[in-house]
Design a protein around this motif. Sequence first.
Motif, PDB file in Angstrom:
ATOM      1  N   ALA A 238       0.832  -1.208   0.000  1.00 60.25           N
ATOM      2  CA  ALA A 238       0.000   0.000   0.000  1.00 60.25           C
ATOM      3  C   ALA A 238       0.865   1.256   0.000  1.00 60.25           C
ATOM      4  O   ALA A 238       0.552   2.245  -0.673  1.00 60.25           O
ATOM      5  CB  ALA A 238      -0.928  -0.005   1.214  1.00 60.25           C
ATOM      6  N   VAL A 239       1.963   1.217   0.736  1.00 62.33           N
ATOM      7  CA  VAL A 239       2.872   2.367   0.776  1.00 62.33           C
ATOM      8  C   VAL A 239       3.510   2.583  -0.592  1.00 62.33           C
ATOM      9  O   VAL A 239       3.635   3.715  -1.069  1.00 62.33           O
ATOM     10  CB  VAL A 239       3.953   2.157   1.858  1.00 62.33           C
ATOM     11  N   ALA A 240       3.916   1.497  -1.240  1.00 61.73           N
ATOM     12  CA  ALA A 240       4.565   1.604  -2.546  1.00 61.73           C
ATOM     13  C   ALA A 240       3.624   2.170  -3.608  1.00 61.73           C
ATOM     14  O   ALA A 240       4.072   2.818  -4.560  1.00 61.73           O
ATOM     15  CB  ALA A 240       5.080   0.235  -2.977  1.00 61.73           C
ATOM     16  N   ALA A 241       2.318   1.935  -3.439  1.00 60.51           N
ATOM     17  CA  ALA A 241       1.340   2.415  -4.424  1.00 60.51           C
ATOM     18  C   ALA A 241       0.745   3.765  -4.047  1.00 60.51           C
ATOM     19  O   ALA A 241      -0.146   4.262  -4.734  1.00 60.51           O
ATOM     20  CB  ALA A 241       0.216   1.388  -4.570  1.00 60.51           C
ATOM     21  N   SER A 242       1.232   4.386  -2.984  1.00 57.45           N
ATOM     22  CA  SER A 242       0.622   5.611  -2.467  1.00 57.45           C
ATOM     23  C   SER A 242       1.108   6.855  -3.198  1.00 57.45           C
ATOM     24  O   SER A 242       2.135   6.843  -3.882  1.00 57.45           O
ATOM     25  CB  SER A 242       0.930   5.746  -0.972  1.00 57.45           C
ATOM     26  N   HIS A 243       0.345   7.952  -3.001  1.00 55.41           N
ATOM     27  CA  HIS A 243       0.751   9.249  -3.546  1.00 55.41           C
ATOM     28  C   HIS A 243       0.778  10.333  -2.468  1.00 55.41           C
ATOM     29  O   HIS A 243       1.134  11.481  -2.750  1.00 55.41           O
ATOM     30  CB  HIS A 243      -0.173   9.668  -4.692  1.00 55.41           C
ATOM     31  N   ALA A 244       0.387   9.988  -1.248  1.00 50.77           N
ATOM     32  CA  ALA A 244       0.485  10.909  -0.110  1.00 50.77           C
ATOM     33  C   ALA A 244       0.712  10.076   1.141  1.00 50.77           C
ATOM     34  O   ALA A 244       0.192   8.964   1.260  1.00 50.77           O
ATOM     35  CB  ALA A 244      -0.783  11.752   0.033  1.00 50.77           C
ATOM     36  N   CYS A 245       1.493  10.617   2.067  1.00 47.21           N
ATOM     37  CA  CYS A 245       1.853   9.842   3.255  1.00 47.21           C
ATOM     38  C   CYS A 245       2.001  10.757   4.467  1.00 47.21           C
ATOM     39  O   CYS A 245       2.660  11.798   4.395  1.00 47.21           O
ATOM     40  CB  CYS A 245       3.161   9.085   3.011  1.00 47.21           C
ATOM     41  N   VAL A 246       1.373  10.361   5.567  1.00 45.23           N
ATOM     42  CA  VAL A 246       1.622  10.969   6.872  1.00 45.23           C
ATOM     43  C   VAL A 246       2.507   9.992   7.630  1.00 45.23           C
ATOM     44  O   VAL A 246       2.178   8.804   7.746  1.00 45.23           O
ATOM     45  CB  VAL A 246       0.318  11.213   7.654  1.00 45.23           C
ATOM     46  N   GLY A 247       3.634  10.470   8.104  1.00 42.78           N
ATOM     47  CA  GLY A 247       4.557   9.562   8.773  1.00 42.78           C
ATOM     48  C   GLY A 247       5.425  10.274   9.783  1.00 42.78           C
ATOM     49  O   GLY A 247       5.271  11.479  10.030  1.00 42.78           O
ATOM     50  N   LEU A 248       6.342   9.516  10.361  1.00 41.77           N
ATOM     51  CA  LEU A 248       7.295  10.046  11.330  1.00 41.77           C
ATOM     52  C   LEU A 248       8.681  10.045  10.701  1.00 41.77           C
ATOM     53  O   LEU A 248       9.149   9.010  10.212  1.00 41.77           O
ATOM     54  CB  LEU A 248       7.305   9.189  12.600  1.00 41.77           C
ATOM     55  N   LEU A 249       9.309  11.196  10.702  1.00 39.92           N
ATOM     56  CA  LEU A 249      10.677  11.301  10.203  1.00 39.92           C
ATOM     57  C   LEU A 249      11.616  10.890  11.326  1.00 39.92           C
ATOM     58  O   LEU A 249      11.604  11.473  12.409  1.00 39.92           O
ATOM     59  CB  LEU A 249      10.971  12.729   9.756  1.00 39.92           C
ATOM     60  N   ARG A 250      12.426   9.870  11.071  1.00 43.23           N
ATOM     61  CA  ARG A 250      13.329   9.323  12.084  1.00 43.23           C
ATOM     62  C   ARG A 250      14.765   9.348  11.574  1.00 43.23           C
ATOM     63  O   ARG A 250      15.015   9.573  10.390  1.00 43.23           O
ATOM     64  CB  ARG A 250      12.924   7.888  12.444  1.00 43.23           C
ATOM     65  N   TRP A 251      15.691   9.091  12.497  1.00 44.62           N
ATOM     66  CA  TRP A 251      17.111   9.022  12.165  1.00 44.62           C
ATOM     67  C   TRP A 251      17.649   7.688  12.647  1.00 44.62           C
ATOM     68  O   TRP A 251      17.481   7.322  13.804  1.00 44.62           O
ATOM     69  CB  TRP A 251      17.866  10.171  12.826  1.00 44.62           C
ATOM     70  N   ASP A 252      18.281   6.946  11.744  1.00 51.96           N
ATOM     71  CA  ASP A 252      18.825   5.645  12.127  1.00 51.96           C
ATOM     72  C   ASP A 252      19.974   5.293  11.192  1.00 51.96           C
ATOM     73  O   ASP A 252      19.890   5.509   9.977  1.00 51.96           O
ATOM     74  CB  ASP A 252      17.734   4.566  12.053  1.00 51.96           C
ATOM     75  N   ALA A 253      21.039   4.758  11.764  1.00 58.76           N
ATOM     76  CA  ALA A 253      22.192   4.298  10.986  1.00 58.76           C
ATOM     77  C   ALA A 253      22.735   5.384  10.062  1.00 58.76           C
ATOM     78  O   ALA A 253      23.113   5.128   8.915  1.00 58.76           O
ATOM     79  CB  ALA A 253      21.833   3.052  10.184  1.00 58.76           C
ATOM     80  N   GLY A 254      22.751   6.624  10.552  1.00 62.39           N
ATOM     81  CA  GLY A 254      23.371   7.705   9.803  1.00 62.39           C
ATOM     82  C   GLY A 254      22.542   8.314   8.702  1.00 62.39           C
ATOM     83  O   GLY A 254      23.067   9.056   7.864  1.00 62.39           O
ATOM     84  N   GLU A 255      21.233   8.048   8.673  1.00 67.27           N
ATOM     85  CA  GLU A 255      20.392   8.644   7.637  1.00 67.27           C
ATOM     86  C   GLU A 255      18.969   8.837   8.151  1.00 67.27           C
ATOM     87  O   GLU A 255      18.543   8.187   9.107  1.00 67.27           O
ATOM     88  CB  GLU A 255      20.361   7.762   6.389  1.00 67.27           C
TER      89      GLU A 255
END
Length: 312
Positions: A238-255
Amino acid sequence: VVSAMLPDPGLRRRATLLDGFAAELAASCPGATLERVPVRRWADLWSRALLLTVPGSAGERSDGSVTGRLLPLGVDVQEHATAVQAQVHAVFEPADGGAPRLVRAGVSAPKPDTVVGAGLWQLLRPRMSLLGAVSEGRSMELDAMPVTAEGDLVWDDERARAGEPADPFATARVRLSAATAAPVVPLDRHPVRIAVPVLLEGYAAHSEEGGLAFDLAGRPLAVDTDRMPAAGPLTPEAVAASHACVGLLRWDAGEFLLQPLAVETTVRKKTVAVHAGAWAGGTTDKAGVRAEKAATDAVAVLRERAGRLLRK
């Protein structure tokens, strides 16, 4: 000891950390079978546990109360074998017309390791009415709800009631950019704690090095699909087929990574929203109903066995 600590909001963070750390140590025995001993991780967990014993360090102290409208954005589910937590990220609009704020409301519960997937909601629902509002796509009206200086609501069902319908994507498009985040206490200023609600639109999804990424203005942003809970209908497809997303921006492993909480996708020429917390308050969705039934059966068996043990 941990079971006695979990119901107390002032001890819950320490209890959850201690419980998870103990479970990791137990699962790693005998140590000779480990390919690599996670020395830095275990040292970090132990140091964190000790720091949380310092009075005032855990950050649960209430810093007043808030009255107004709570507009949920999405639910982040975190679990290990013996505990589960659901954290609702939301925009709060003060009743006095002040600037909107980013807030969180969490609920946690101990659990047996056999309760997974949709069964987690059965443990959490009785503890927080907000989960029902999230599932129904509604706002909540708060009256003098305690809140910490970091923006964590100390949830009390007596101080909340269901409000009008509130679409998380409408909230994100209209109010999220103006919402201010609370300052973070020094002890929590670590990159692993970064979890900023964001709205992304106009991206192109593609596979990158075995994972999923969003192409934004020519720059890739990795999508952390491993964080999406099995307790909801949101899937990597579902995420791969999406055109809008509400999410959490995180930091992990240097990115930076994006953890999706909800997406909008097109099904039969219609825009459909899929939320990670859609089953939080119950569902009529066929897949959700099947998952709930399986979880209910598992919980019923556990209760029956526990009853037998108590009767002996």
